[in-house]
Design a protein around this motif. Structure first.
Motif, mmCIF file in Angstrom:
data_model
loop_
_atom_site.group_PDB
_atom_site.id
_atom_site.type_symbol
_atom_site.label_atom_id
_atom_site.label_comp_id
_atom_site.label_asym_id
_atom_site.label_seq_id
_atom_site.Cartn_x
_atom_site.Cartn_y
_atom_site.Cartn_z
ATOM 1 N N ILE A 280 -38.115 -2.623 53.467
ATOM 2 C CA ILE A 280 -37.859 -3.727 54.383
ATOM 3 C C ILE A 280 -39.166 -4.449 54.666
ATOM 4 C CG2 ILE A 280 -38.134 -2.364 56.530
ATOM 5 C CD1 ILE A 280 -35.497 -3.971 57.408
ATOM 6 N N ALA A 281 -39.078 -5.786 54.713
ATOM 7 C CA ALA A 281 -40.308 -6.555 55.003
ATOM 8 C C ALA A 281 -39.925 -7.711 55.916
ATOM 9 C CB ALA A 281 -40.906 -7.092 53.707
ATOM 10 N N ALA A 282 -40.643 -7.843 57.040
ATOM 11 C CA ALA A 282 -40.408 -8.943 57.998
ATOM 12 C C ALA A 282 -41.620 -9.876 57.890
ATOM 13 C CB ALA A 282 -40.275 -8.407 59.418
ATOM 14 N N ARG A 283 -41.346 -11.174 57.845
ATOM 15 C CA ARG A 283 -42.448 -12.138 57.746
ATOM 16 C C ARG A 283 -42.421 -13.064 58.944
ATOM 17 N NH1 ARG A 283 -40.251 -11.431 53.032
ATOM 18 N NH2 ARG A 283 -41.437 -10.382 51.397
ATOM 19 N N PRO A 284 -43.617 -13.465 59.466
ATOM 20 C CA PRO A 284 -44.952 -13.208 58.916
ATOM 21 C C PRO A 284 -45.459 -11.783 59.195
ATOM 22 C CG PRO A 284 -45.167 -14.367 60.972
ATOM 23 C CD PRO A 284 -43.699 -14.262 60.720
ATOM 24 N N GLY A 285 -44.721 -10.993 59.973
ATOM 25 C CA GLY A 285 -45.165 -9.597 60.124
ATOM 26 C C GLY A 285 -46.259 -9.437 61.170
ATOM 27 N N ALA A 286 -46.080 -10.166 62.306
ATOM 28 C CA ALA A 286 -47.044 -10.001 63.418
ATOM 29 C C ALA A 286 -46.249 -9.587 64.656
ATOM 30 C CB ALA A 286 -47.774 -11.312 63.663
ATOM 31 N N LYS A 287 -46.859 -8.792 65.513
ATOM 32 C CA LYS A 287 -46.076 -8.204 66.631
ATOM 33 C C LYS A 287 -45.654 -9.263 67.634
ATOM 34 C CE LYS A 287 -50.330 -6.500 68.819
ATOM 35 N NZ LYS A 287 -51.068 -6.985 67.639
ATOM 36 N N ASN A 288 -46.374 -10.390 67.690
ATOM 37 C CA ASN A 288 -46.017 -11.386 68.722
ATOM 38 C C ASN A 288 -45.346 -12.619 68.115
ATOM 39 O OD1 ASN A 288 -48.193 -12.326 67.350
ATOM 40 N ND2 ASN A 288 -49.428 -12.836 69.151
ATOM 41 N N VAL A 289 -44.725 -12.407 66.932
ATOM 42 C CA VAL A 289 -44.023 -13.541 66.285
ATOM 43 C C VAL A 289 -42.598 -13.124 65.945
ATOM 44 C CG1 VAL A 289 -43.997 -15.141 64.317
ATOM 45 C CG2 VAL A 289 -46.191 -14.326 65.245
ATOM 46 N N VAL A 290 -41.632 -13.895 66.366
ATOM 47 C CA VAL A 290 -40.228 -13.624 65.978
ATOM 48 C C VAL A 290 -40.122 -13.853 64.467
ATOM 49 C CG1 VAL A 290 -37.829 -14.366 66.228
ATOM 50 C CG2 VAL A 290 -39.387 -14.410 68.217
ATOM 51 N N PRO A 291 -39.698 -12.827 63.691
ATOM 52 C CA PRO A 291 -39.700 -12.981 62.226
ATOM 53 C C PRO A 291 -38.809 -14.137 61.751
ATOM 54 C CG PRO A 291 -39.354 -10.686 62.834
ATOM 55 C CD PRO A 291 -39.244 -11.491 64.091
ATOM 56 N N GLY A 292 -39.394 -14.995 60.935
ATOM 57 C CA GLY A 292 -38.620 -16.110 60.362
ATOM 58 C C GLY A 292 -37.874 -15.690 59.117
ATOM 59 N N GLU A 293 -38.369 -14.599 58.476
ATOM 60 C CA GLU A 293 -37.703 -14.157 57.248
ATOM 61 C C GLU A 293 -37.758 -12.627 57.182
ATOM 62 O OE1 GLU A 293 -39.106 -14.127 52.831
ATOM 63 O OE2 GLU A 293 -38.129 -16.090 53.128
ATOM 64 N N CYS A 294 -36.716 -12.055 56.595
ATOM 65 C CA CYS A 294 -36.725 -10.596 56.410
ATOM 66 C C CYS A 294 -36.012 -10.283 55.098
ATOM 67 C CB CYS A 294 -36.003 -9.914 57.577
ATOM 68 S SG CYS A 294 -36.058 -8.115 57.437
ATOM 69 N N THR A 295 -36.626 -9.451 54.270
ATOM 70 C CA THR A 295 -35.946 -9.009 53.038
ATOM 71 C C THR A 295 -35.796 -7.492 53.120
ATOM 72 O OG1 THR A 295 -38.083 -8.772 51.963
ATOM 73 C CG2 THR A 295 -36.890 -10.818 51.518
ATOM 74 N N PHE A 296 -34.666 -7.003 52.612
ATOM 75 C CA PHE A 296 -34.507 -5.545 52.545
ATOM 76 C C PHE A 296 -33.718 -5.169 51.303
ATOM 77 C CE2 PHE A 296 -30.078 -5.183 54.026
ATOM 78 C CZ PHE A 296 -29.905 -6.338 54.803
ATOM 79 N N SER A 297 -34.009 -3.937 50.823
ATOM 80 C CA SER A 297 -33.349 -3.454 49.589
ATOM 81 C C SER A 297 -32.022 -2.798 49.965
ATOM 82 C CB SER A 297 -34.243 -2.399 48.923
ATOM 83 O OG SER A 297 -34.345 -1.276 49.797
#
Ligand code: HGY
Ligand code: MN
Ligand code: MN
Length: 422
Positions: A280-297
């Motif tokens: 799983i990967a959340a982007r941009p991947g910073a603790k104080n940013v609501v993720p704009g994109e997420c990919t998961f297998s």
């Protein structure tokens, strides 16, 4: 039978012919030597087309050469040791790569058992009249490039389109990794001509608890589950974690999390099905940013094709419903789909007899793990598998197996080879 002179055989040797026995000490030594390549404690990291995998192939090639095989490498970097002359061969073996921080025996012990079977046949002076090839497949796990069963897919002509262009996280493509090994970079050239393989037999640890619970050392595989690997991409809106009210977010990770739970529920609701989100990967991947994109297998498996299809169908509608409700966009890319692979009936009977010759009344088991055997079977080659009892789960440093069970598997495999090739 012992003492009965076989035509053309020196009577002093006759007892040996019936003494085809795998040796636990030899198995343990070879398995330990392989485990040291990419090893850290009881964990092994030997990713596909890596230097560690190449060193494992070189070690197995050495063992095979010493047993009298002609050893080569195909254009997918699979190592192949051929015993005997021309003509269609029986192929035995498994894979030599591992998952990251995986166990010492997944794949590797199957190759060691194949080598030990040939060693035991040689020591019992069994003369093979038809060729046998021992193979170490590359990149069965698909951890680095995302294509599972890569080496055997190349050999049996089942690579997905544009496979050579698939790149790892560092942007290195399969083509470049193969070229770095001195190969052409086109794995399709590894394809073996049809009709050149009479049968394929793969020894492999069970990787689950059934044989250990039943206190049985070996099993014969009846079929391998169907497997679908995919990647889900969820797009929302990147936002400030502090100033964006909860009711005004398009949080890509929160949506992905709900989709992952839908997969878990859908798989749990159907007999024998399993569903896993491992990457799983959340982007941009910073603790104080609501993720704009997420990919998961997604890894979905089932013993029956209609069950597998139903779990995937349910997931597709859950993903669409969750995305709509949360104001997200979502798509599912299928990376690889391998249908249910039933093993060859005659080989299953031969392997049951061979296990009996090794002193084991082996049950039939369905394999929940995928194996290179799927590619052989789906390419129309009569295919069988022997399972070896293992403990401590798999794809984990806790994975464990007993060399005495593996030696029994080698004895059984040697009997099967003798029946098919001597
Ligand atoms: O994922 C599997 O089932 C296999 O270990 N590659
Ligand atoms: Mn595995
Ligand atoms: Mn495996």
């Amino acid at each position: 039978m012992v003492g009965v002179a076989l035509p053309g055989v020196n009577p002093q040797l006759t007892p040996l012919i019936h003494k085809i026995v795998g040796d636990p000490a030899r198995v343990a030594r070879r398995a330990a030597a392989l485990a040291r390549i990419g090893g850290r404690g009881t964990a092994v990291t030997r990713l596909g087309l890596s230097d560690e995998e190449r060193r494992a192939h070189a070690l197995v090639g050495d063992w095979l050469r010493r047993l009298g095989a002609t050893v080569g490498r195909d254009e997918a970097a699979n190592v192949v040791g051929r015993f005997g002359g021309m003509g269609a061969s029986v192929v035995i073996g498994s894979h030599l790569d591992s998952v990251t921080e995986g166990g010492r025996y997944d794949g590797a012990l199957g190759v060691v058992v194949a080598v030990e079977a040939m060693d035991a046949l040689a020591r019992a002076r069994v003369r093979l009249r038809k060729p046998v090839e021992v193979v170490g497949w590359t990149d069965e796990e698909g951890v680095r490039f995302g294509i599972g069963l890569f080496g055997s897919a190349a050999a049996f002509g089942r690579l997905p389109p544009r496979a050579a262009g698939r790149a790892d996280r560092d942007g290195i493509s399969i083509r470049e990794a193969l070229r770095a090994m001195g190969l052409s970079g086109d794995p399709r050239k590894a394809r073996i001509r049809s009709g050149t393989v009479r049968a394929y037999i793969e020894p492999h640890i069970e990787q689950g608890p059934r044989l250990a619970d039943a206190r049985i050392p070996l099993a014969v595989v009846s079929s391998i589950v169907g497997i679908l690997h995919g990647r889900v991409t969820v797009r929302g809106r990147q936002d400030h974690a502090g100033t964006t009210p909860m009711g005004q977010r398009a949080d890509a990770f929160a949506g992905a999390a709900e989709m992952a739970l839908a997969l878990e529920r859908g798989a749990a609701a159907r007999a024998g099905a399993v569903g896993t989100v491992g990457e799983i990967a959340a982007r941009p991947g910073a603790k104080n940013v609501v993720p704009g994109e997420c990919t998961f297998s997604i890894d979905v498996r089932a013993p029956a094709q209609r069950t597998l299809d139903a779990v995937v169908r349910d997931l597709r509608s859950s993903v669409a419903r969750i995305a709509k409700r949360r104001g997200l966009e979502a798509s599912i890319d299928v990376l690889n789909a391998v249908p249910v692979a039933p093993m060859d009936r005659r080989l299953r009977a031969l392997l049951r007899r061979s296990c009996a010759a090794a002193g084991v009344d082996a049950p039939d088991l369905i394999s929940g793990a995928g194996h290179d055997a799927e590619n052989a079977q789906l390419a129309g080659v009569p295919t069988g598998m022997i399972f070896i009892r293992s403990r401590g789960g798999s794809h984990s440093p806790r994975e464990d197996a007993d060399p005495r069970d593996a030696a029994r598997a080698a004895t059984a495999l040697a009997y099967a080879i003798r029946e098919l090739c001597a």
